[in-house]
Scaffold this motif. Structure first.
Motif, short mmCIF file in Angstrom:
data_model
loop_
_atom_site.label_atom_id
_atom_site.label_comp_id
_atom_site.label_asym_id
_atom_site.label_seq_id
_atom_site.Cartn_x
_atom_site.Cartn_y
_atom_site.Cartn_z
N SER A 1 0.84 -1.20 0.00
CA SER A 1 0.00 0.00 0.00
C SER A 1 0.87 1.25 0.00
CB SER A 1 -0.93 0.01 1.22
OG SER A 1 -1.85 -1.06 1.17
N ALA B 1 2.48 1.55 -3.49
CA ALA B 1 1.52 2.01 -4.50
C ALA B 1 1.15 3.47 -4.29
CB ALA B 1 0.26 1.14 -4.47
N GLY B 2 0.95 3.87 -3.03
CA GLY B 2 0.58 5.25 -2.74
C GLY B 2 1.65 6.25 -3.12
N VAL C 1 1.89 6.22 -7.63
CA VAL C 1 0.60 6.08 -8.31
C VAL C 1 0.77 6.17 -9.83
CG1 VAL C 1 -1.69 7.03 -8.60
CG2 VAL C 1 -0.67 6.98 -6.33
N PHE D 1 -4.75 -2.90 -5.90
CA PHE D 1 -3.71 -1.93 -6.22
C PHE D 1 -3.79 -1.45 -7.66
CE2 PHE D 1 -2.32 -4.51 -2.67
CZ PHE D 1 -2.06 -3.52 -1.74
N VAL E 1 -6.16 3.25 -6.73
CA VAL E 1 -5.21 3.79 -5.75
C VAL E 1 -5.22 5.31 -5.78
CG1 VAL E 1 -2.75 4.03 -5.20
CG2 VAL E 1 -3.71 1.77 -5.70
N ARG E 2 -5.21 5.88 -6.97
CA ARG E 2 -5.23 7.34 -7.09
C ARG E 2 -6.49 7.91 -6.44
NH1 ARG E 2 -2.57 10.50 -10.52
NH2 ARG E 2 -2.10 8.74 -11.91
N VAL F 1 -6.27 7.50 -2.56
CA VAL F 1 -5.23 8.36 -1.97
C VAL F 1 -5.65 9.83 -2.02
CG1 VAL F 1 -2.87 9.19 -2.26
CG2 VAL F 1 -3.35 6.74 -2.35
N VAL G 1 -2.43 7.93 1.83
CA VAL G 1 -1.94 6.56 1.84
C VAL G 1 -2.45 5.81 3.07
CG1 VAL G 1 0.15 5.13 1.88
CG2 VAL G 1 0.12 7.21 0.53
N LEU H 1 -5.65 4.14 2.19
CA LEU H 1 -5.41 2.99 1.33
C LEU H 1 -4.93 1.81 2.17
CD1 LEU H 1 -5.13 1.74 -1.52
CD2 LEU H 1 -2.78 2.62 -1.55
N ARG H 2 -3.98 2.05 3.06
CA ARG H 2 -3.45 0.98 3.89
C ARG H 2 -4.54 0.37 4.77
NH1 ARG H 2 -0.58 3.77 6.95
NH2 ARG H 2 1.14 4.11 5.48
N VAL I 1 -7.13 -1.66 2.52
CA VAL I 1 -6.60 -2.92 2.03
C VAL I 1 -6.50 -3.93 3.17
CG1 VAL I 1 -4.55 -4.06 1.08
CG2 VAL I 1 -5.39 -1.93 0.06
#
Length: 204
Positions: free
Chosen positions: A114, A117-118, A121, A173, A178-179, A182, A187, A190-191, A194
């Motif tokens: 995460s 990916a954050g 992006v 992801f 993700v975009r 976020v 982030v 997102l974390r 997930v």
């Protein structure tokens, strides 16, 4: 973050790949940095290898010989970005490494992914759009999927499909998703999201 996923890993020695000449290492890093900068500025739609070569200060032939095309370039940049995570996953004595409880390894890996990916992006989005046909064969994706599948075999009850579940977790992801997440919550959101999804899967 620290890292190494089970399977073949990119080895760095003073910023170079193992066995790589110093001038080749400089060119590779310059090309990858230029790729990253151009993605952040214009996204994959307006991205070209000519632009990369010019910004990196190398010949276009150097980029083609080393990476082949845009897909190869994005795959190489993703592999470099994921190298530390790959190292942690393969290193005994870490929370992500062999010997740690599988649940902790799985949730910790997803936390780190995460974060990765954050912070990347534009790369995740470009990789998916340009490498769509080869996405499931991409070496980095294959290592991530193999790692998650191995953990899910230990964690999920008989009769479930751990390979499919690993694909489902990695689908979280998606670059555009993700975009969106976020931009709406950073982030951290997102974390948390997930991890919550993974915990629900494990409880079910």
């Amino acid at each position: 973050m620290g890292a190494r996923i089970a399977g073949p890993v990119v080895r760095f020695q003073g910023g170079r790949l193992s066995g790589e000449r110093a001038d080749a290492a400089r060119n590779r890093l310059a090309v990858l940095r230029a790729t990253e900068e151009l993605l952040a500025q214009s996204g994959p739609e307006l991205f070209s290898l000519d632009q990369v070569a010019a910004r990196a200060g190398v010949g276009k032939g150097t980029v083609f010989r080393r990476f082949g095309n845009r897909s190869g370039l994005f795959q190489a940049l993703l592999a470099e970005r994921a190298a530390r995570l790959a190292e942690a996953v393969a290193s005994p004595g870490t929370e992500l490494g062999p010997g740690a409880p599988p649940r902790r390894r799985l949730l910790g890996f997803l936390d780190e992914l995460s974060d990765l990916a954050g912070r990347n992006v534009a790369l995740f989005t470009a990789h998916e759009r340009v490498c769509a046909q080869d996405r499931y064969a991409d070496p980095t994706y294959v290592r991530w999927h193999r790692h998650l599948t191995g953990l899910l075999i230990e964690l999920l009850p008989p009769g479930t499909d751990p390979e499919f579940a690993a694909h489902a977790l990695l689908a979280l992801f998606d670059g555009d998703l993700v975009r969106h997440v976020v931009e709406a919550g950073g982030v951290d959101r997102l974390r948390r999201s997930v991890r919550g999804y993974a915990e629900t899967l494990l409880r079910a």
